[in-house]
Design a protein around this motif. Structure first.
Motif, mmCIF file in Angstrom:
data_model
loop_
_atom_site.group_PDB
_atom_site.id
_atom_site.type_symbol
_atom_site.label_atom_id
_atom_site.label_comp_id
_atom_site.label_asym_id
_atom_site.label_seq_id
_atom_site.Cartn_x
_atom_site.Cartn_y
_atom_site.Cartn_z
ATOM 1 N N CYS A 197 5.432 -11.370 3.440
ATOM 2 C CA CYS A 197 6.153 -10.673 2.358
ATOM 3 C C CYS A 197 7.301 -9.829 2.900
ATOM 4 N N LYS A 198 7.052 -9.083 3.978
ATOM 5 C CA LYS A 198 8.065 -8.160 4.503
ATOM 6 C C LYS A 198 9.178 -8.889 5.258
ATOM 7 N N THR A 242 1.218 -9.336 4.749
ATOM 8 C CA THR A 242 2.237 -8.298 4.926
ATOM 9 C C THR A 242 3.454 -8.856 5.650
ATOM 10 N N SER A 276 4.768 -4.853 0.373
ATOM 11 C CA SER A 276 4.203 -5.906 1.221
ATOM 12 C C SER A 276 2.853 -5.482 1.789
ATOM 13 N N LYS A 304 8.506 -2.753 2.469
ATOM 14 C CA LYS A 304 7.360 -2.659 3.385
ATOM 15 C C LYS A 304 6.099 -2.101 2.734
#
Length: 136
Positions: free
Chosen positions: A38-39, A35, A49, A46
């Protein structure tokens, strides 16, 4: 021994719950890491992610729970994974709803909201998988 809703709370049950919690902690690290990357680094939305982190952690947790927590080594892997994944999809929906309520509506920090969602959804995942996916 205590029995509630056809679940016997004995040593074996609590050992499985402990193992599930340890596997869940590994999943938490996988989930938060994916997360975050990715974010924060890749600038992916969000919720996308969070869903990616959740999905990768789900696959990791399935294998660890199947082999270690519940000691299942049978060939019914795809059937079990289908059940496990469906339960986790419900958990993902619950997680995203909780993150939305806590982060978007109540303005909590995103990662605090995600952490709270993980704790709540983990309880759902354990009992659903204990009673359905890995029932003996």
């Amino acid at each position: 021994m205590i029995t509630i809703a056809a679940t016997e709370f004995n040593y074996a049950f609590f050992l499985k719950l402990l193992k599930f919690g340890l596997v869940g902690f590994v999943g938490l690290i996988v989930d938060f890491s994916i997360t975050y990357i990715c974010k924060e680094k890749l600038k992916i939305h969000k919720y996308v992610s969070s869903s990616l982190g959740f999905s990768i952690a789900t696959a990791t947790n399935y294998q660890l729970n199947r082999l270690w927590t519940f000691g299942r080594h049978d060939a019914a892997t795809m059937m079990q994974f289908g059940k496990y994944f469906m339960i986790c999809l419900v958990g993902l929906a619950l997680s995203n709803i909780l993150i939305y309520l806590l982060n978007d509506k109540l303005k909590w920090n995103f990662y605090v909201a995600k952490g709270c969602a993980i704790v709540i959804v983990s309880l759902w995942n354990f009992f659903a998988n204990y009673l359905y996916t890995f029932a003996t």
